[in-house]
Write an enzyme that holds these catalytic residues in place. Structure first.
Site, short mmCIF file in Angstrom:
data_model
loop_
_atom_site.label_atom_id
_atom_site.label_comp_id
_atom_site.label_asym_id
_atom_site.label_seq_id
_atom_site.Cartn_x
_atom_site.Cartn_y
_atom_site.Cartn_z
N ASP A 25 0.83 -1.21 0.00
CA ASP A 25 0.00 0.00 0.00
C ASP A 25 0.87 1.25 0.00
O ASP A 25 1.97 1.26 0.54
CB ASP A 25 -0.91 -0.03 1.24
CG ASP A 25 -2.05 0.96 1.15
OD1 ASP A 25 -2.32 1.46 0.04
OD2 ASP A 25 -2.67 1.24 2.19
N GLY A 28 0.05 5.38 -4.47
CA GLY A 28 -0.57 6.64 -4.88
C GLY A 28 -0.02 7.81 -4.08
O GLY A 28 0.35 8.85 -4.64
N ARG A 38 -0.59 8.74 -10.10
CA ARG A 38 -0.58 7.53 -9.29
C ARG A 38 0.19 6.38 -9.95
O ARG A 38 0.90 5.63 -9.28
CB ARG A 38 -2.02 7.07 -9.01
CG ARG A 38 -2.84 8.10 -8.23
CD ARG A 38 -4.27 7.62 -8.09
NE ARG A 38 -4.31 6.33 -7.46
CZ ARG A 38 -4.22 6.12 -6.15
NH1 ARG A 38 -4.09 7.14 -5.33
NH2 ARG A 38 -4.26 4.91 -5.65
N HIS A 42 2.86 3.13 -8.92
CA HIS A 42 2.72 1.69 -9.21
C HIS A 42 3.98 1.18 -9.92
O HIS A 42 4.48 0.10 -9.61
CB HIS A 42 1.48 1.42 -10.07
CG HIS A 42 0.18 1.78 -9.39
ND1 HIS A 42 -0.07 1.48 -8.07
CD2 HIS A 42 -0.93 2.41 -9.84
CE1 HIS A 42 -1.28 1.92 -7.75
NE2 HIS A 42 -1.82 2.49 -8.80
N TRP A 74 -11.31 -2.49 -9.03
CA TRP A 74 -11.99 -2.30 -10.32
C TRP A 74 -12.73 -0.97 -10.38
O TRP A 74 -13.00 -0.44 -11.45
CB TRP A 74 -12.99 -3.43 -10.61
CG TRP A 74 -12.35 -4.73 -10.98
CD1 TRP A 74 -12.36 -5.88 -10.24
CD2 TRP A 74 -11.62 -5.04 -12.18
NE1 TRP A 74 -11.68 -6.86 -10.90
CE2 TRP A 74 -11.22 -6.39 -12.10
CE3 TRP A 74 -11.27 -4.31 -13.32
CZ2 TRP A 74 -10.48 -7.02 -13.09
CZ3 TRP A 74 -10.53 -4.93 -14.31
CH2 TRP A 74 -10.13 -6.27 -14.20
N LEU A 136 10.62 -21.08 -4.50
CA LEU A 136 9.63 -20.17 -3.90
C LEU A 136 8.43 -20.04 -4.84
O LEU A 136 8.60 -19.99 -6.05
CB LEU A 136 10.26 -18.79 -3.67
CG LEU A 136 9.34 -17.71 -3.07
CD1 LEU A 136 10.13 -16.78 -2.14
CD2 LEU A 136 8.64 -16.86 -4.12
N ARG A 199 -5.22 -2.00 8.46
CA ARG A 199 -6.45 -2.73 8.12
C ARG A 199 -6.08 -3.95 7.30
O ARG A 199 -4.98 -4.03 6.75
CB ARG A 199 -7.37 -1.93 7.21
CG ARG A 199 -7.69 -0.57 7.51
CD ARG A 199 -8.73 -0.08 6.49
NE ARG A 199 -8.06 0.57 5.37
CZ ARG A 199 -7.56 1.79 5.42
NH1 ARG A 199 -7.66 2.50 6.52
NH2 ARG A 199 -6.96 2.31 4.37
N SER A 201 -8.32 -4.96 4.72
CA SER A 201 -8.84 -4.64 3.39
C SER A 201 -9.24 -5.86 2.56
O SER A 201 -8.88 -5.96 1.38
CB SER A 201 -7.83 -3.78 2.61
OG SER A 201 -7.60 -2.58 3.28
C1 FPP Z 1 -1.69 0.07 -3.50
O1 FPP Z 1 -1.31 1.43 -3.49
C2 FPP Z 1 -1.14 -0.67 -4.64
C3 FPP Z 1 -1.87 -1.28 -5.62
C4 FPP Z 1 -3.33 -1.24 -5.67
C5 FPP Z 1 -1.22 -2.00 -6.75
C6 FPP Z 1 0.08 -2.70 -6.49
C7 FPP Z 1 0.76 -2.96 -7.76
C8 FPP Z 1 2.09 -2.97 -7.96
C9 FPP Z 1 3.07 -2.76 -6.89
C10 FPP Z 1 2.62 -3.15 -9.32
C11 FPP Z 1 2.68 -4.49 -9.95
C12 FPP Z 1 2.94 -5.64 -9.10
C13 FPP Z 1 3.31 -6.87 -9.54
C14 FPP Z 1 3.26 -8.00 -8.60
C15 FPP Z 1 3.75 -7.17 -10.91
P1 FPP Z 1 -2.44 2.53 -3.59
O2 FPP Z 1 -2.64 2.85 -5.03
O3 FPP Z 1 -3.66 2.07 -2.89
O4 FPP Z 1 -1.78 3.71 -2.85
P2 FPP Z 1 -2.47 4.83 -1.92
O5 FPP Z 1 -3.08 4.09 -0.76
O6 FPP Z 1 -1.34 5.69 -1.52
O7 FPP Z 1 -3.49 5.53 -2.75
#
Ligand code: FPP
Length: 250
Positions: A25, A28, A38, A42, A74, A136, A199, A201
């Protein structure tokens, strides 16, 4: 293992968690702090996945589950969802050689049918190529939520009852375990969540019944191997009682 890490040297080799799960987490917020979109967060999050994976392989962790895309994700803006899917496909494609070199098997949990066709095909291909790797298992939770999985499992069990092959009184934990997407994997010993949020989630709700939970304020793109080692050191300092008393487990 990096000999320069003072954290790595504190880890006891005989108490490595078999399964570590991570709620990644803060991508963003990390991007926003730097004045970027954002998706920039990622993209940098992929490097952190690599850090966690590298540390897990070095320590001998057998299963690493990462929450890459939840059922709830989504409802994010279309542009972010599309960018995340593209990033996933690209990353899986690029990392196949690393998976092969390090004995990493790829597995997926979640409602994969909802993913774009190209994404499904790429994941299928990567899973097939890596199927005999046994050091793994990296489990990507994609279009996944704990409640979704439990509901799907209940539907499967109901079908068996309807068909007369299972009696309601025979339903127990083992029956539900077998019906879950996570049936092949042991329950996580340790769950890590980054970004300071405390949390669950909707992640692995059934499976984390006895997991140790570790929260860190580090935003996911900043997560290093040392952050992974710190979580393991913290885990090793805990007493896991599984509902028993200290004396009973001594
Ligand atoms: C949460 O941060 C992160 C995600 C919803 C996506 C995680 C994806 C990756 C790290 C990239 C690809 C991964 C793999 C395994 C290939 P958030 O967007 O909720 O951040 P915020 O809470 O600060 O808004």
């Amino acid at each position: 293992m990096s000999v320069t890490s003072t954290f790595a040297s504190q880890i006891k080799k005989d108490r490595i968690p078999e399964h570590v799960a991570i709620i990644m987490d803060g991508n963003g917020r990390w991007a926003k702090k730097k004045g970027h979109l954002r998706i920039f967060g990622h993209k940098h999050g992929v490097g952190a996945v690599r850090n966690a994976l590298e540390a897990a392989v070095e320590l001998g962790v057998r299963y690493l589950t990462v929450y890459a895309f939840s059922t709830e994700n989504w409802s994010r803006p279309r542009i972010e969802v599309n960018a995340l899917m593209e990033l996933l496909v690209d990353t899986v494609e690029k990392e196949i050689p690393t998976f092969m070199e390090n004995g990493i098997q790829l597995q997926v949990i979640g409602n994969v049918d909802q993913l774009p066709g190209s994404c499904q095909a790429q994941l299928e291909r990567a899973m097939k190529i890596t199927e005999n790797n046994d050091k793994l298992t990296l489990i990507l939770a994609l279009s996944y939520s704990g409640r979704w999985d439990i509901i799907e499992a209940v539907k499967k069990i109901s079908e068996s009852v309807k068909a007369g092959v299972l009696q309601p009184e025979d339903i127990n934990e083992a029956v539900l375990n077998t019906a879950l997407n996570t049936a092949k994997f042991p329950d996580p010993d340790l769950l890590i969540r980054t970004s300071g949020e405390q949390r669950i989630s909707n992640f692995l709700l059934w499976e984390i019944a006895y997991s140790e939970i570790y929260f860190t304020p580090v935003l996911w793109p900043d997560f290093t191997k040392d952050d992974f080692y710190k979580a393991i050191i913290d885990f090793q300092g805990r007493e896991r009682r599984f509902g028993k008393t200290s004396e009973q487990i001594a």
